[in-house]
Design a protein around this motif. Structure first.
Motif, PDB file in Angstrom:
ATOM      1  N   GLU A  48      62.657  43.655  45.823  1.00 50.88           N
ATOM      2  CA  GLU A  48      63.970  43.579  46.454  1.00 50.88           C
ATOM      3  C   GLU A  48      63.923  42.880  47.811  1.00 50.88           C
ATOM      4  O   GLU A  48      64.956  42.597  48.391  1.00 50.88           O
ATOM      5  CB  GLU A  48      64.578  44.974  46.581  1.00 50.88           C
ATOM      6  N   LYS A  49      62.745  42.593  48.294  1.00 51.25           N
ATOM      7  CA  LYS A  49      62.598  41.861  49.558  1.00 51.25           C
ATOM      8  C   LYS A  49      62.816  40.357  49.353  1.00 51.25           C
ATOM      9  O   LYS A  49      62.823  39.587  50.302  1.00 51.25           O
ATOM     10  CB  LYS A  49      61.216  42.108  50.149  1.00 51.25           C
ATOM     11  N   PHE A  50      63.010  39.961  48.095  1.00 47.74           N
ATOM     12  CA  PHE A  50      63.155  38.549  47.748  1.00 47.74           C
ATOM     13  C   PHE A  50      64.487  38.290  47.056  1.00 47.74           C
ATOM     14  O   PHE A  50      64.940  39.092  46.249  1.00 47.74           O
ATOM     15  CB  PHE A  50      62.019  38.111  46.817  1.00 47.74           C
ATOM     16  N   SER A  51      65.107  37.160  47.377  1.00 47.86           N
ATOM     17  CA  SER A  51      66.327  36.771  46.665  1.00 47.86           C
ATOM     18  C   SER A  51      65.963  36.167  45.308  1.00 47.86           C
ATOM     19  O   SER A  51      66.744  36.208  44.365  1.00 47.86           O
ATOM     20  CB  SER A  51      67.149  35.780  47.495  1.00 47.86           C
ATOM     21  N   SER A  52      64.759  35.598  45.217  1.00 47.99           N
ATOM     22  CA  SER A  52      64.244  35.112  43.926  1.00 47.99           C
ATOM     23  C   SER A  52      62.727  35.262  43.934  1.00 47.99           C
ATOM     24  O   SER A  52      62.089  35.210  44.986  1.00 47.99           O
ATOM     25  CB  SER A  52      64.630  33.656  43.693  1.00 47.99           C
ATOM     26  N   PHE A  53      62.199  35.487  42.747  1.00 52.10           N
ATOM     27  CA  PHE A  53      60.761  35.650  42.594  1.00 52.10           C
ATOM     28  C   PHE A  53      60.383  35.138  41.219  1.00 52.10           C
ATOM     29  O   PHE A  53      60.823  35.680  40.207  1.00 52.10           O
ATOM     30  CB  PHE A  53      60.375  37.129  42.728  1.00 52.10           C
ATOM     31  N   GLU A  54      59.605  34.052  41.167  1.00 54.77           N
ATOM     32  CA  GLU A  54      59.222  33.472  39.881  1.00 54.77           C
ATOM     33  C   GLU A  54      58.119  34.302  39.232  1.00 54.77           C
ATOM     34  O   GLU A  54      57.071  34.513  39.825  1.00 54.77           O
ATOM     35  CB  GLU A  54      58.748  32.024  40.063  1.00 54.77           C
ATOM     36  N   LYS A  55      58.395  34.760  38.016  1.00 55.15           N
ATOM     37  CA  LYS A  55      57.407  35.579  37.311  1.00 55.15           C
ATOM     38  C   LYS A  55      56.241  34.752  36.789  1.00 55.15           C
ATOM     39  O   LYS A  55      55.142  35.265  36.651  1.00 55.15           O
ATOM     40  CB  LYS A  55      58.068  36.335  36.159  1.00 55.15           C
ATOM     41  N   ASN A  56      56.472  33.495  36.504  1.00 51.60           N
ATOM     42  CA  ASN A  56      55.371  32.622  36.088  1.00 51.60           C
ATOM     43  C   ASN A  56      54.628  32.152  37.324  1.00 51.60           C
ATOM     44  O   ASN A  56      55.233  31.630  38.254  1.00 51.60           O
ATOM     45  CB  ASN A  56      55.886  31.415  35.299  1.00 51.60           C
ATOM     46  N   ALA A  57      53.325  32.334  37.308  1.00 52.19           N
ATOM     47  CA  ALA A  57      52.508  31.948  38.449  1.00 52.19           C
ATOM     48  C   ALA A  57      52.505  30.434  38.622  1.00 52.19           C
ATOM     49  O   ALA A  57      52.489  29.694  37.652  1.00 52.19           O
ATOM     50  CB  ALA A  57      51.086  32.454  38.263  1.00 52.19           C
ATOM     51  N   THR A  58      52.560  30.014  39.871  1.00 52.66           N
ATOM     52  CA  THR A  58      52.452  28.598  40.189  1.00 52.66           C
ATOM     53  C   THR A  58      50.997  28.165  40.120  1.00 52.66           C
ATOM     54  O   THR A  58      50.675  27.107  39.620  1.00 52.66           O
ATOM     55  CB  THR A  58      52.988  28.338  41.618  1.00 52.66           C
ATOM     56  N   LYS A  59      50.123  29.003  40.626  1.00 55.61           N
ATOM     57  CA  LYS A  59      48.679  28.760  40.608  1.00 55.61           C
ATOM     58  C   LYS A  59      47.979  30.063  40.234  1.00 55.61           C
ATOM     59  O   LYS A  59      48.461  31.146  40.560  1.00 55.61           O
ATOM     60  CB  LYS A  59      48.164  28.308  41.982  1.00 55.61           C
ATOM     61  N   ALA A  60      46.852  29.927  39.574  1.00 51.86           N
ATOM     62  CA  ALA A  60      46.060  31.104  39.229  1.00 51.86           C
ATOM     63  C   ALA A  60      44.601  30.829  39.558  1.00 51.86           C
ATOM     64  O   ALA A  60      44.151  29.691  39.533  1.00 51.86           O
ATOM     65  CB  ALA A  60      46.212  31.427  37.751  1.00 51.86           C
ATOM     66  N   ALA A  61      43.891  31.888  39.896  1.00 44.70           N
ATOM     67  CA  ALA A  61      42.476  31.771  40.227  1.00 44.70           C
ATOM     68  C   ALA A  61      41.750  33.009  39.715  1.00 44.70           C
ATOM     69  O   ALA A  61      42.355  33.850  39.039  1.00 44.70           O
ATOM     70  CB  ALA A  61      42.310  31.619  41.733  1.00 44.70           C
ATOM     71  N   VAL A  78      58.546  31.003  50.079  1.00 40.34           N
ATOM     72  CA  VAL A  78      57.202  31.480  50.419  1.00 40.34           C
ATOM     73  C   VAL A  78      56.325  31.504  49.172  1.00 40.34           C
ATOM     74  O   VAL A  78      56.816  31.479  48.048  1.00 40.34           O
ATOM     75  CB  VAL A  78      57.235  32.903  51.043  1.00 40.34           C
ATOM     76  N   ALA A  79      55.047  31.538  49.412  1.00 37.35           N
ATOM     77  CA  ALA A  79      54.070  31.719  48.341  1.00 37.35           C
ATOM     78  C   ALA A  79      53.582  33.162  48.414  1.00 37.35           C
ATOM     79  O   ALA A  79      53.119  33.610  49.465  1.00 37.35           O
ATOM     80  CB  ALA A  79      52.909  30.759  48.518  1.00 37.35           C
ATOM     81  N   CYS A  80      53.723  33.892  47.325  1.00 36.77           N
ATOM     82  CA  CYS A  80      53.259  35.282  47.268  1.00 36.77           C
ATOM     83  C   CYS A  80      51.953  35.330  46.503  1.00 36.77           C
ATOM     84  O   CYS A  80      51.908  35.013  45.316  1.00 36.77           O
ATOM     85  CB  CYS A  80      54.287  36.168  46.574  1.00 36.77           C
ATOM     86  N   LYS A  81      50.919  35.704  47.192  1.00 33.60           N
ATOM     87  CA  LYS A  81      49.588  35.782  46.592  1.00 33.60           C
ATOM     88  C   LYS A  81      49.378  37.211  46.097  1.00 33.60           C
ATOM     89  O   LYS A  81      49.316  38.144  46.899  1.00 33.60           O
ATOM     90  CB  LYS A  81      48.558  35.404  47.653  1.00 33.60           C
ATOM     91  N   LEU A  82      49.323  37.372  44.784  1.00 33.83           N
ATOM     92  CA  LEU A  82      49.158  38.687  44.185  1.00 33.83           C
ATOM     93  C   LEU A  82      47.765  38.800  43.574  1.00 33.83           C
ATOM     94  O   LEU A  82      47.339  37.943  42.809  1.00 33.83           O
ATOM     95  CB  LEU A  82      50.216  38.921  43.102  1.00 33.83           C
ATOM     96  N   GLN A  83      47.090  39.866  43.927  1.00 41.89           N
ATOM     97  CA  GLN A  83      45.726  40.069  43.452  1.00 41.89           C
ATOM     98  C   GLN A  83      45.743  40.720  42.071  1.00 41.89           C
ATOM     99  O   GLN A  83      46.568  41.585  41.789  1.00 41.89           O
ATOM    100  CB  GLN A  83      45.009  40.986  44.440  1.00 41.89           C
ATOM    101  N   TYR A  84      44.817  40.291  41.230  1.00 47.63           N
ATOM    102  CA  TYR A  84      44.685  40.919  39.917  1.00 47.63           C
ATOM    103  C   TYR A  84      44.297  42.381  40.094  1.00 47.63           C
ATOM    104  O   TYR A  84      43.598  42.735  41.044  1.00 47.63           O
ATOM    105  CB  TYR A  84      43.634  40.201  39.073  1.00 47.63           C
ATOM    106  N   PRO A  85      44.736  43.237  39.190  1.00 48.87           N
ATOM    107  CA  PRO A  85      44.418  44.671  39.293  1.00 48.87           C
ATOM    108  C   PRO A  85      42.908  44.934  39.240  1.00 48.87           C
ATOM    109  O   PRO A  85      42.164  44.229  38.567  1.00 48.87           O
ATOM    110  CB  PRO A  85      45.108  45.271  38.067  1.00 48.87           C
ATOM    111  N   ASP A  86      42.499  45.939  39.966  1.00 48.09           N
ATOM    112  CA  ASP A  86      41.122  46.449  39.950  1.00 48.09           C
ATOM    113  C   ASP A  86      40.061  45.435  40.369  1.00 48.09           C
ATOM    114  O   ASP A  86      38.919  45.492  39.912  1.00 48.09           O
ATOM    115  CB  ASP A  86      40.770  47.010  38.560  1.00 48.09           C
TER     116      ASP A  86
END
Length: 140
Positions: A48-61, A78-86
């Motif tokens: 909810e902190k975002f007006s839009s958030f793309e569910k498909n990753a732009t980049k993956a590592a 902005v670019a949101c860097k989300l870490q893979y779980p665990d």
């Protein structure tokens, strides 16, 4: 001579098509897992902190993926860097395996100080998944 090449070319195109479909679907599945982890770390309403958030990753590592988003109040992209779980658990398990291999190698050749190498690797890898530390370094 051209027939085998043609076959390989068609085969490669088919494989690429299937891989592309697989990755498109896996991003959405992976996003669900990442979203759950983000809820644990940032709260239930983190999106909810975002007006839009793309569910498909732009980049993956190997450690995470990056999504485009617009901040709710400023609409800034902005670019949101989300870490893979665990990731911490995974890295710790990998380091444990590496430590076993290094101990075996040390019995064969102890000319290299592997303890120092191991400690440096551990420190750098755990630093890589510390996004709060990364934020501090960006702000400075």
């Amino acid at each position: 001579m051209t027939q085998p090449f043609l076959f390989c070319h068609q085969f490669n195109r088919s494989i690429l098509f299937l891989l592309e479909r697989f990755f498109r679907r896996s991003y959405l599945i992976l996003f669900g897992r990442i979203s759950r982890q983000s809820q644990q770390e940032l709260g239930l309403k983190w999106q909810e902190k975002f007006s839009s958030f793309e569910k498909n990753a732009t980049k993956a590592a190997s450690l995470g993926q990056v999504h485009k988003a617009n901040v709710l109040y400023s609409n800034r992209l902005v670019a949101c860097k989300l870490q893979y779980p665990d990731m911490k658990t995974t890295i710790k398990a990998d380091l444990k395996q590496l430590n076993v291999i290094m101990k075996i190698y040390k019995r064969i050749d102890n000319s290299i100080q592997l303890d120092d190498v191991y400690n440096e690797l551990e420190e750098r890898l755990l630093e890589e998944i510390d996004y709060k530390n990364e934020l501090k370094n960006i702000i400075i």
